[in-house]
Write an enzyme that holds these catalytic residues in place. Sequence first.
Site, short mmCIF file in Angstrom:
data_model
loop_
_atom_site.label_atom_id
_atom_site.label_comp_id
_atom_site.label_asym_id
_atom_site.label_seq_id
_atom_site.Cartn_x
_atom_site.Cartn_y
_atom_site.Cartn_z
N GLU A 1 0.97 -1.37 0.14
CA GLU A 1 0.00 0.10 -0.03
C GLU A 1 0.73 1.36 0.00
OE1 GLU A 1 -3.00 -0.28 3.07
OE2 GLU A 1 -3.94 -2.07 2.36
N GLU B 1 -5.32 -8.61 0.86
CA GLU B 1 -5.95 -8.14 2.10
C GLU B 1 -7.35 -7.60 1.68
OE1 GLU B 1 -4.72 -4.62 4.27
OE2 GLU B 1 -2.41 -5.21 3.95
O1 IFM Z 1 -4.43 -3.02 9.17
C1 IFM Z 1 -4.35 -2.23 7.93
C2 IFM Z 1 -3.34 -3.05 7.00
O2 IFM Z 1 -1.95 -2.86 7.79
C3 IFM Z 1 -3.00 -2.26 5.89
N1 IFM Z 1 -4.38 -2.33 5.22
C4 IFM Z 1 -5.49 -2.06 5.79
C5 IFM Z 1 -5.43 -2.82 7.17
C6 IFM Z 1 -6.79 -2.28 7.82
O3 IFM Z 1 -6.95 -0.97 7.89
#
Ligand code: IFM
Length: 456
Positions: free
Chosen positions: A164, A363
């Site tokens: 990210e 994710e």
């Molecule tokens: O916890 C975070 C993660 O570290 C990165 N992506 C989003 C998740 C939820 O906010």
Amino acid sequence: MTVFPEDFTWGAATAAYQIEGAAAEDGRGPSVWDDFCRTPGKVLNGDTGDVAVDHYHRYRDDVALMAELGLSAYRFSISWSRVLPDGAGAPNPAGLDFYRRLVDELLEAGVQPWPTLYHWDLPSALEKAGGWPERDTAHRFADYAALVHQALGDRVRHWTTVNEPWCAAFLGYASGEHAPGRRDAAASLDAAHHLMVGHGLAVQAMRAQQPGNRFGAAVNLYAVSPATDDPADLDAARRIDGLQNRFFLDPLLLGRYPEDVLADLEPFGFAPADAGTIAQPLDQLGVNYYTRHTVSGVPGEATQAVSSPFSAHSPWVGAEHVRFVPGGRPVTGMGWEIDAPGLRETLARVAREYPAVPLYVTENGAGYDEHLNGDGTVHDAGRVAYLDAHLRACHGAIADGVPLRGYFTWSLLDNFEWAWGYSKRFGLVHVDYATQRRVPKDSARWYAEVIRRGAL
Ligand code: IFM
């Protein structure tokens, strides 16, 4: 029945600072998140990752939990400052050793290790030297990647460089909501660019060591809709999609930044040769997906539930009216709208508009403020419904012809949710932060059953 391909990867994800703890143990150096947590007012309740969920000491039990769930892969991140306490120079053998032991334990349990090299915890020493806005950080990142890959690349096949980069650059250097907490729009764009350059240099360095391994990055993509078809709303959607999605996808996969975004971001510029460095051939692309943004460009009240650098400290000019508006969907405990069709749309869009690359949802999950019942259960029906809907969207994407090869839910365990501290829980497994006791929630049992059947 909704049946997934037999070789579909079923995973769960975490990140080093959010779970490891042991912040000052065995030679680990400080990172920007250690510093940020110590700055009053930055993290809810003054929470820190000093102990987190103590995974550093409990990794064996946690791997046993993964095996019980039947995970085929585990996505975790490596703490740069555990391996290189000053970000560069002499490695910390104990730090590398921890990841060697973790990888061995995973392989022994039949769970594929999927490390991410950068999940936001820049060594403090490198931030002191200027951080990601400095080009040198990209080179230090490539050195660090090569060091870790040298140690683990014989047993670890799938590698993610940066996680990210949008968050690392814009929450870290534009809005200041994340470490290192800077509010400097121009610096945030340089940071974004250097994260991309660092990715490219790291892939080059690792591929030179083991050409057969699989390399990629993980980007957080959003479905984006204009609030209405008013031209101002359409332009707001173009801008948000541009800076959120295309500003990362285009250089990674097309070898150029999107022209309309560059025009919005003037005077941001970069060395033309960097485009080639960034666009290394990718073996996999990680898509992190949580929600849709509905946006408006018509002046009005800011009603956004999503914290965003786009509003207060925008890195672009002429966008003062861009704002997030409610899309009318139910929300998770984070206030994020639940929009599973947006995942299918996002995956289809990547497959349609970019050269073919195997995709993984790296994710996806839902954060709530939950507690353990007296009888030792956590009934997280909201999370089960969220995961079910998003896995159906993944299945739909595969049916559409998208080369989606796997899915990692965020997260395996409840953990440190950055500026939200420990107030939001994303785990399949509940953690009692006082005792560190792990208790699988209903969603853990549900996910284990989905994995066992390979079907919903
Ligand atoms: O916890 C975070 C993660 O570290 C990165 N992506 C989003 C998740 C939820 O906010």
